[in-house]
Design a protein around this motif. Structure first.
Motif, PDB file in Angstrom:
ATOM      1  N   GLU A 106      15.831  79.440  97.188  1.00 22.12           N
ATOM      2  CA  GLU A 106      16.170  80.818  97.524  1.00 22.12           C
ATOM      3  C   GLU A 106      16.864  80.921  98.882  1.00 22.12           C
ATOM      4  O   GLU A 106      17.660  81.829  99.109  1.00 22.12           O
ATOM      5  CB  GLU A 106      14.909  81.681  97.524  1.00 22.12           C
ATOM      6  N   ARG A 107      16.568  79.988  99.785  1.00 19.83           N
ATOM      7  CA  ARG A 107      17.122  80.077 101.143  1.00 19.83           C
ATOM      8  C   ARG A 107      18.459  79.363 101.279  1.00 19.83           C
ATOM      9  O   ARG A 107      19.087  79.409 102.327  1.00 19.83           O
ATOM     10  CB  ARG A 107      16.118  79.495 102.141  1.00 19.83           C
ATOM     11  N   ASN A 108      18.901  78.697 100.220  1.00 13.76           N
ATOM     12  CA  ASN A 108      20.155  77.956 100.297  1.00 13.76           C
ATOM     13  C   ASN A 108      21.338  78.782  99.795  1.00 13.76           C
ATOM     14  O   ASN A 108      21.169  79.847  99.208  1.00 13.76           O
ATOM     15  CB  ASN A 108      20.039  76.657  99.493  1.00 13.76           C
ATOM     16  N   LYS A 109      22.528  78.247 100.013  1.00  9.50           N
ATOM     17  CA  LYS A 109      23.755  78.974  99.650  1.00  9.50           C
ATOM     18  C   LYS A 109      23.911  79.108  98.142  1.00  9.50           C
ATOM     19  O   LYS A 109      24.620  79.986  97.654  1.00  9.50           O
ATOM     20  CB  LYS A 109      24.978  78.261 100.233  1.00  9.50           C
ATOM     21  N   ASN A 110      23.288  78.210  97.388  1.00  5.46           N
ATOM     22  CA  ASN A 110      23.308  78.300  95.931  1.00  5.46           C
ATOM     23  C   ASN A 110      22.091  77.553  95.384  1.00  5.46           C
ATOM     24  O   ASN A 110      21.295  77.002  96.147  1.00  5.46           O
ATOM     25  CB  ASN A 110      24.615  77.741  95.347  1.00  5.46           C
ATOM     26  N   PHE A 111      21.951  77.548  94.065  1.00  4.93           N
ATOM     27  CA  PHE A 111      20.788  76.931  93.432  1.00  4.93           C
ATOM     28  C   PHE A 111      21.128  75.600  92.762  1.00  4.93           C
ATOM     29  O   PHE A 111      20.375  75.109  91.922  1.00  4.93           O
ATOM     30  CB  PHE A 111      20.203  77.879  92.373  1.00  4.93           C
ATOM     31  N   SER A 147      27.766  80.926  89.803  1.00  6.12           N
ATOM     32  CA  SER A 147      26.479  81.189  89.151  1.00  6.12           C
ATOM     33  C   SER A 147      25.418  81.763  90.087  1.00  6.12           C
ATOM     34  O   SER A 147      24.515  82.473  89.631  1.00  6.12           O
ATOM     35  CB  SER A 147      25.946  79.905  88.507  1.00  6.12           C
ATOM     36  N   ARG A 148      25.497  81.477  91.386  1.00  8.00           N
ATOM     37  CA  ARG A 148      24.416  81.897  92.272  1.00  8.00           C
ATOM     38  C   ARG A 148      24.204  83.402  92.279  1.00  8.00           C
ATOM     39  O   ARG A 148      23.072  83.884  92.197  1.00  8.00           O
ATOM     40  CB  ARG A 148      24.680  81.437  93.705  1.00  8.00           C
ATOM     41  N   LYS A 149      25.296  84.169  92.355  1.00  6.48           N
ATOM     42  CA  LYS A 149      25.132  85.626  92.449  1.00  6.48           C
ATOM     43  C   LYS A 149      24.542  86.225  91.174  1.00  6.48           C
ATOM     44  O   LYS A 149      24.024  87.349  91.189  1.00  6.48           O
ATOM     45  CB  LYS A 149      26.459  86.293  92.787  1.00  6.48           C
TER      46      LYS A 149
END
Length: 324
Positions: free
Chosen positions: A4-9, A240-242
């Motif tokens: 959750e704290r990173n720029k993406n998963f 995909s992250r958003k």
């Protein structure tokens, strides 16, 4: 790990055969407490999830997934081009024939109301080709149609008739897609890309979200070695992250995943023996420090099964991990 704290998963796992890549992926899934979908190429994932034998299902690649018929026709034609190495003119001709097939089913580019109608399948494309063959007046037109026939014949099988599963249901629960009994690589590829396309479409339809699903793709070079697959995965990794999705890609080779690394939060390196790949991973994880580079370079080819070198981005530390 705190996705959750990173720029993406997104996560990439690289390592030689037998180094423990799939074992690491299973541990991440079991301890991650998130929903997942696994593309299990060899039937190796014994995790707590609904299991689908892909050899027993049917999927229609001509499903629109909320897109326009022309857009979907271009995607399908590009996919077939990537599988069978079609020429550019063949690809354009194929795309146009697929658009015409949508039209035969009453689905038109300029009328969105028709996009919800039942889509055609490749048997419908084949029937339209046969119809066009009877109407052509020149040998050149006939040759164009006949050059496409072998590929449409191949795809006009029961595997690609209708959707026997609801592709969007794959998002709502934990699933393992077992491809171990799908013996024809081209069929396997079409199924995988079609499902990934449906996931991308779902992202746009459902909108932005917090983290909700991890998608695991074992033997990632199988997808990334095709032009359409590489382009699709680059888009999924970037966007995909958003929408609340992450990917775990597993590969024996660094070469196929290089372009995806800028949109990856974690790269886990297991035992690697190829000098070029060792050099790349050592620079990627070690940064500019020559001593750290040397330590990683010397360690990678000697790692025991299950030992992993990675970088903790949040604390900016290089760590050695054992996957228990």
């Amino acid at each position: 790990m705190n996705l959750e704290r990173n720029k993406n998963f997104n996560i990439i796992i690289v390592g030689g055969s037998g180094s423990g890549k799939s074992h690491l992926a299973k541990n991440i899934i079991r301890k991650g407490n998130f929903h997942f979908l696994i593309f299990d190429i060899h039937g190796e994932y014994d995790v707590n999830a609904k299991r689908i034998d892909v050899s027993k299902i049917s999927i229609n690649p001509l499903s629109l997934f909320g897109q326009s018929p022309r857009q979907r026709a271009l995607e399908v034609a590009y996919m077939i081009k990537s599988i069978f190495n079609l020429g550019s003119l063949q690809t354009i001709d194929l795309s146009n024939i697929i658009v015409d097939t949508y039209g035969e089913k009453g689905i038109f580019e300029d009328d969105k109301r028709t996009w919800n109608l039942p889509p055609p399948n490749f048997r419908d494309v084949l029937m339209l080709l046969e119809k066009k063959k009877k109407l052509v007046t020149t040998s050149q037109e006939l040759n164009k149609i006949q050059s496409l026939e072998p590929y449409i014949y191949f795809l006009a099988t029961n595997t690609f008739m209708d959707n026997s599963i609801n592709l969007y249901d794959l998002i709502s629960d934990d699933y393992v897609l077992d491809f171990s009994k799908v013996t024809i690589p081209e069929i396997k590829y079409v199924i995988i890309e079609t499902i990934l396309r449906s996931i991308l479409a779902y992202m746009y339809i459902s909108g932005q979200s917090n983290f909700r699903k991890m998608i695991v793709i074992d033997e990632a070079p199988f997808i990334l070695s095709k032009e359409s697959g590489e382009q699709l995965m680059e888009r999924l990794f970037a966007e995909s992250r958003k929408f609340g999705f992450g990917f775990i890609l597993i590969s024996q080779s660094v070469e196929y995943v290089r372009k995806l690394i800028p949109n990856t939060s974690y790269v886990f390196a297991l035992n690697i023996v190829d000098p070029t790949e060792i050099d790349f991973i050592s620079r990627l994880i070690g940064g500019q420090d020559p001593d750290i580079f040397k330590a990683i370079y010397n360690s990678l080819p000697k790692l025991e099964r299950g030992l992993i070198i990675t970088r903790d981005i949040l604390r900016d530390e290089i760590i050695l991990v054992r996957s228990n």
